[in-house]
Design a protein around this motif. Structure first.
Motif, mmCIF file in Angstrom:
data_model
loop_
_atom_site.group_PDB
_atom_site.id
_atom_site.type_symbol
_atom_site.label_atom_id
_atom_site.label_comp_id
_atom_site.label_asym_id
_atom_site.label_seq_id
_atom_site.Cartn_x
_atom_site.Cartn_y
_atom_site.Cartn_z
ATOM 1 N N UNK A 40 0.826 -1.204 0.000
ATOM 2 C CA UNK A 40 0.000 0.000 0.000
ATOM 3 C C UNK A 40 0.868 1.265 0.000
ATOM 4 N N UNK A 41 1.966 1.230 0.724
ATOM 5 C CA UNK A 41 2.871 2.380 0.772
ATOM 6 C C UNK A 41 3.420 2.697 -0.619
ATOM 7 N N UNK A 87 11.609 -0.480 0.341
ATOM 8 C CA UNK A 87 10.849 -0.837 1.537
ATOM 9 C C UNK A 87 11.782 -1.458 2.566
ATOM 10 N N UNK A 88 11.610 -1.064 3.828
ATOM 11 C CA UNK A 88 12.355 -1.646 4.931
ATOM 12 C C UNK A 88 11.362 -1.997 6.038
ATOM 13 N N UNK A 99 8.823 1.058 6.413
ATOM 14 C CA UNK A 99 9.346 2.355 6.012
ATOM 15 C C UNK A 99 9.788 2.257 4.559
ATOM 16 N N UNK A 100 9.839 3.402 3.897
ATOM 17 C CA UNK A 100 10.419 3.457 2.567
ATOM 18 C C UNK A 100 11.606 4.400 2.653
ATOM 19 N N UNK A 106 11.666 7.825 -4.586
ATOM 20 C CA UNK A 106 10.238 7.854 -4.863
ATOM 21 C C UNK A 106 9.471 8.331 -3.650
ATOM 22 N N UNK A 107 8.406 9.067 -3.917
ATOM 23 C CA UNK A 107 7.477 9.403 -2.854
ATOM 24 C C UNK A 107 6.552 8.219 -2.673
#
Length: 116
Positions: A40-41, A87-88, A99-100, A106-107
């Motif tokens: 989703x992020x 992604x983390x 988190x990204x 990228x936003x």
């Protein structure tokens, strides 16, 4: 807004740490809800992540729903795609999260470049 001293340092692994006593979560501890949150992020639907990981959408849906334990190769494929996108998965202050990396360029949920 995180500052430079709050960004992860080192490679992903159980001994990697960052400020605020956070650490990266090992892949075998990443559950379906975290995978769905990461997707989703990025602004992706299940179809997009499944295609990128080379799996069927219903297999991803089962993984995200924690319906059944995924095969190791399926889990690794999904996590690799997400990690390649910045992604983390982390545990910090007793909480799990997604988190990204700002350095991913990228936003979250956008194709617009990050200008930070």
């Amino acid at each position: 807004m995180p500052t430079d001293d709050q960004t992860p340092s080192g490679s992903r692994g159980s001994d990697s740490t960052f400020e605020l006593q956070g650490r990266f979560l090992p892949g075998d501890m990443v559950n379906g809800r975290l995978i769905a949150s990461a997707r989703a992020l990025l602004g992706w639907d299940q179809r997009e992540l499944a295609e990128r990981a080379g799996i069927r959408r219903h297999t991803l849906a089962a993984l995200e729903g924690d319906v059944r334990k995924a095969q190791t190769r399926v889990r690794q494929a999904v996590l690799q795609i997400l990690e390649n996108e910045g992604i983390r998965f982390v545990v910090m202050a007793g909480a799990f999260g997604v988190m990204i990396e700002a350095g991913s360029g990228k936003l979250p949920g956008s194709n617009e470049p990050y200008q930070g």
